[in-house]
Write a protein that holds these residues in place. Structure first.
Motif, PDB file in Angstrom:
ATOM      1  N   GLN A 131       0.804  -1.211   0.000  1.00  0.00           N
ATOM      2  CA  GLN A 131       0.000   0.000   0.000  1.00  0.00           C
ATOM      3  C   GLN A 131       0.847   1.276   0.000  1.00  0.00           C
ATOM      4  OE1 GLN A 131      -4.116  -0.448   2.021  1.00  0.00           O
ATOM      5  NE2 GLN A 131      -2.714  -1.569   3.345  1.00  0.00           N
ATOM      6  N   GLU A 132       2.092   1.153   0.422  1.00  0.00           N
ATOM      7  CA  GLU A 132       2.982   2.315   0.407  1.00  0.00           C
ATOM      8  C   GLU A 132       4.191   2.100  -0.501  1.00  0.00           C
ATOM      9  OE1 GLU A 132       2.074   4.165   4.795  1.00  0.00           O
ATOM     10  OE2 GLU A 132       3.118   2.240   4.704  1.00  0.00           O
ATOM     11  N   VAL A 133       4.010   1.223  -1.509  1.00  0.00           N
ATOM     12  CA  VAL A 133       5.116   0.934  -2.420  1.00  0.00           C
ATOM     13  C   VAL A 133       5.486   2.160  -3.254  1.00  0.00           C
ATOM     14  CG1 VAL A 133       3.683   0.084  -4.349  1.00  0.00           C
ATOM     15  CG2 VAL A 133       6.020  -0.781  -4.056  1.00  0.00           C
ATOM     16  N   ARG A 134       4.528   3.040  -3.515  1.00  0.00           N
ATOM     17  CA  ARG A 134       4.855   4.243  -4.285  1.00  0.00           C
ATOM     18  C   ARG A 134       5.799   5.157  -3.508  1.00  0.00           C
ATOM     19  NH1 ARG A 134      -0.271   7.274  -6.483  1.00  0.00           N
ATOM     20  NH2 ARG A 134       1.314   8.294  -7.790  1.00  0.00           N
ATOM     21  N   ILE A 135       5.643   5.199  -2.195  1.00  0.00           N
ATOM     22  CA  ILE A 135       6.546   6.012  -1.381  1.00  0.00           C
ATOM     23  C   ILE A 135       7.955   5.433  -1.439  1.00  0.00           C
ATOM     24  CG2 ILE A 135       7.051   6.834   0.950  1.00  0.00           C
ATOM     25  CD1 ILE A 135       4.054   6.826   1.505  1.00  0.00           C
ATOM     26  N   ARG A 136       8.064   4.120  -1.335  1.00  0.00           N
ATOM     27  CA  ARG A 136       9.381   3.495  -1.423  1.00  0.00           C
ATOM     28  C   ARG A 136       9.994   3.726  -2.813  1.00  0.00           C
ATOM     29  NH1 ARG A 136      11.720   0.474   1.963  1.00  0.00           N
ATOM     30  NH2 ARG A 136       9.821  -0.143   3.060  1.00  0.00           N
ATOM     31  N   HIS A 137       9.194   3.589  -3.847  1.00  0.00           N
ATOM     32  CA  HIS A 137       9.656   3.838  -5.214  1.00  0.00           C
ATOM     33  C   HIS A 137      10.163   5.273  -5.346  1.00  0.00           C
ATOM     34  CE1 HIS A 137       8.661   5.039  -9.493  1.00  0.00           C
ATOM     35  NE2 HIS A 137       9.404   3.980  -9.716  1.00  0.00           N
ATOM     36  N   PHE A 138       9.422   6.221  -4.792  1.00  0.00           N
ATOM     37  CA  PHE A 138       9.812   7.627  -4.818  1.00  0.00           C
ATOM     38  C   PHE A 138      11.180   7.827  -4.154  1.00  0.00           C
ATOM     39  CE2 PHE A 138      10.021  11.524  -2.272  1.00  0.00           C
ATOM     40  CZ  PHE A 138       9.925  12.496  -3.255  1.00  0.00           C
ATOM     41  N   HIS A 139      11.378   7.216  -2.983  1.00  0.00           N
ATOM     42  CA  HIS A 139      12.633   7.421  -2.260  1.00  0.00           C
ATOM     43  C   HIS A 139      13.796   6.703  -2.929  1.00  0.00           C
ATOM     44  CE1 HIS A 139      11.591   9.824   1.294  1.00  0.00           C
ATOM     45  NE2 HIS A 139      10.382   9.326   1.095  1.00  0.00           N
ATOM     46  N   GLN A 140      13.534   5.596  -3.566  1.00  0.00           N
ATOM     47  CA  GLN A 140      14.614   4.929  -4.290  1.00  0.00           C
ATOM     48  C   GLN A 140      15.062   5.772  -5.481  1.00  0.00           C
ATOM     49  OE1 GLN A 140      13.274   0.901  -5.104  1.00  0.00           O
ATOM     50  NE2 GLN A 140      13.525   0.281  -2.972  1.00  0.00           N
ATOM     51  N   THR A 141      14.110   6.415  -6.155  1.00  0.00           N
ATOM     52  CA  THR A 141      14.484   7.327  -7.235  1.00  0.00           C
ATOM     53  C   THR A 141      15.196   8.551  -6.683  1.00  0.00           C
ATOM     54  OG1 THR A 141      12.665   6.607  -8.658  1.00  0.00           O
ATOM     55  CG2 THR A 141      13.582   8.783  -9.097  1.00  0.00           C
ATOM     56  N   LEU A 142      14.691   9.071  -5.572  1.00  0.00           N
ATOM     57  CA  LEU A 142      15.331  10.217  -4.931  1.00  0.00           C
ATOM     58  C   LEU A 142      16.791   9.903  -4.612  1.00  0.00           C
ATOM     59  CD1 LEU A 142      15.143  13.030  -3.600  1.00  0.00           C
ATOM     60  CD2 LEU A 142      14.237  11.901  -1.554  1.00  0.00           C
ATOM     61  N   ASP A 143      17.046   8.723  -4.095  1.00  0.00           N
ATOM     62  CA  ASP A 143      18.427   8.348  -3.764  1.00  0.00           C
ATOM     63  C   ASP A 143      19.318   8.274  -5.003  1.00  0.00           C
ATOM     64  OD1 ASP A 143      18.051   8.233  -1.048  1.00  0.00           O
ATOM     65  OD2 ASP A 143      17.649   6.078  -0.992  1.00  0.00           O
ATOM     66  N   LYS A 144      18.743   7.853  -6.127  1.00  0.00           N
ATOM     67  CA  LYS A 144      19.527   7.797  -7.367  1.00  0.00           C
ATOM     68  C   LYS A 144      19.985   9.203  -7.762  1.00  0.00           C
ATOM     69  CE  LYS A 144      17.392   3.616  -9.235  1.00  0.00           C
ATOM     70  NZ  LYS A 144      16.568   3.033 -10.337  1.00  0.00           N
ATOM     71  N   TYR A 145      19.116  10.171  -7.621  1.00  0.00           N
ATOM     72  CA  TYR A 145      19.493  11.542  -7.964  1.00  0.00           C
ATOM     73  C   TYR A 145      20.500  12.112  -6.950  1.00  0.00           C
ATOM     74  CZ  TYR A 145      16.292  12.219 -11.843  1.00  0.00           C
ATOM     75  OH  TYR A 145      15.668  12.142 -13.067  1.00  0.00           O
ATOM     76  N   LEU A 146      20.275  11.831  -5.667  1.00  0.00           N
ATOM     77  CA  LEU A 146      21.155  12.392  -4.647  1.00  0.00           C
ATOM     78  C   LEU A 146      22.560  11.813  -4.718  1.00  0.00           C
ATOM     79  CD1 LEU A 146      18.798  12.574  -1.524  1.00  0.00           C
ATOM     80  CD2 LEU A 146      19.234  14.301  -3.275  1.00  0.00           C
TER      81      LEU A 146
END
Length: 461
Positions: free
Chosen positions: A443-458
């Motif tokens: 149910q919160e997989v989109r949040i995890r997906h968002f943070h994994q992408t965020l980490d790629k940019y950071l």
């Protein structure tokens, strides 16, 4: 951090045991778009996220350099830049971008800073035949070419060829104007991945802004954004939705790095509450939320979902100037189908009036953000777009109910409930002894997906 436990495959892929959204699509009597038939069933891990991602100044500053200055982000609707000379200023943290419509009809974006002494060239939106700095009068044309300065004799070192306004990348999709400050960034088309393929059938470019509410909220921008990419919170936060919205079995999908989606069905009681409501009660609750006083009565054997779709059909037909009978699914006429494009753009899909969200930092404040709600309404192909609605702005201490007159009391109350949570989330993250947040696998997989992408940019060089 919480202790991590060994998970079985059954634990990882656990879903609500009730009827899924894909099961609901099997009841449709018309062809279902391929985009709705996709279901990614993604598992992206179970690790906790550090609370400092939402509270740390160092983390925020890194986002400015690696995210806001490197990603494609929505600046405004194309309607704000209809004719030559129209300009619009988009601010993100400490960056300011000046968009213009040139004499040739091209859209241009410039860093909104005079090359003389740094004053911003424009504020807000308007129309002008040139970009003139109010401080000393240095001027540029709408293409960013230097036109000259008072007492030009005192600046023999300033030549036209070295005084052009620095540009940013500009592109459009669905009636939205996007900017990217990174000269080496991929094209918007490449960046958007599957989103255009999914969304183009619902014609966001053929819409005008029927409502625009902007509110400052006392929380980090990610706290607010994440509240709108999961429906799990509705069980406790929005109990009035339980009679007619399937929250337990919302479908969550992720694609690539930048795109994700939630689909929550309307016209069906939430599975955990299904035994508490009749079909008529489900319909009545929907009518109450949208402010319909004359409650329609269901025919024998008719479902609330069928009735609500039938009610929405003529409205969608009139708005679009075309007949969707026999080709629009019930889902396209009513469901909450909410996509997101990293980092902060969240458009709904469907044939009727749809919502779009945008969340961004409030200046350079770690602990507050600006949340925007757009209602986009179709207009007939070939017709001139109506003017966009003016922006209704709410301060940090003003509840969404103060906008009830423009957005309706029912919807304002839903956003009030969210608005009450979000500052308390920010406060709790700072007070957390655990120092981390724990996410649901599905149910919160989109949040995890968002943070994994965020980490790629950071972490990018």
């Amino acid at each position: 951090m919480t202790d991590q436990v060994e998970l079985s495959p059954e634990d990882i892929i656990a879903r609500s045991p009730s009827e899924s959204f894909q099961d609901l699509l099997k009841r449709e009597t018309v062809d279902v778009p391929e985009a709705l038939l996709e279901s990614t069933d993604s598992y992206l891990g179970s690790e906790d996220l550090s609370a400092e991602r939402y509270t740390s100044r160092e983390f925020f500053d890194l986002e400015v350099e690696k995210v806001w200055r490197k990603t494609w982000q929505v600046a405004c609707r194309e309607n704000r830049l209809r004719k030559a000379g129209d300009y619009f200023v988009y601010d993100i943290v400490n960056d300011s971008i000046l968009l213009t419509r040139t004499e040739s009809g091209e859209l241009k974006g410039f860093h909104n800073s005079c090359l003389h002494r740094g004053r911003v060239l424009k504020k807000g939106a308007g129309n002008s035949d040139k970009l003139r700095c109010p401080y000393h009068g240095w001027s540029w044309d709408l293409d960013g070419e230097f036109m000259g300065a008072p007492c030009q004799w005192d600046f023999p070192h300033v030549k036209k060829e070295n005084a052009k306004l620095p540009e940013v990348q500009v592109a459009t999709w669905g009636g939205w104007v996007f900017i990217n400050m990174d000269e080496d960034a991929p094209s918007l088309e490449e960046y958007m991945e599957v989103l255009p393929e999914h969304m183009n059938q619902w014609k966001h470019e053929q819409r005008f802004v029927a409502l625009h509410v902007e509110k400052v909220i006392a929380c980090n921008w990610k706290v607010a954004f994440e509240a709108f990419i999961e429906s799990y919170h509705a069980l406790a936060t929005h109990p009035q939705l339980m009679p007619f919205q399937g929250i337990d079995n919302s479908q969550y999908d992720v694609w690539g790095d930048h795109v994700s989606r939630t689909i929550s069905a309307y016209g069906v009681a939430n599975p955990s509450h299904a035994d508490q409501f009749t079909e008529q009660q489900s319909l009545d609750a929907m009518m109450e939320l949208i402010g319909v006083e004359d409650r329609p009565q269901l025919a024998p054997g008719q479902t609330a979902r069928e009735m609500y779709a039938a009610m929405n059909l003529p409205v969608a037909n009139e708005q679009a100037g075309e007949d969707f009978s026999g080709r629009a699914t019930m889902s396209e006429l009513m469901d909450s189908t909410l996509y997101s494009l990293f980092p902060n753009f969240a458009p709904w899909a469907g044939h009727g009036t749809v919502i779009t969200y945008r969340h961004r930092p409030n200046g350079d404040d770690v602990d507050s953000c600006i949340m925007e709600i757009f209602l986009l309404t179709r207009f007939p192909e070939g017709a001139e777009s109506p003017e966009d609605a003016p922006t209704f702005r709410l301060g940090i201490d003003q509840p969404f109910s103060e906008a009830a007159g423009v957005m309706g009391a029912g919807f304002a109350n839903v956003f009030n409930q969210d608005g009450a949570n979000l500052p308390q989330v920010q406060k709790g993250l700072k007070a957390s002894k655990k120092g981390a947040v724990t996410l649901g696998n599905y149910q919160e997989v989109r949040i995890r997906h968002f943070h994994q992408t965020l980490d790629k940019y950071l972490s990018a060089e």
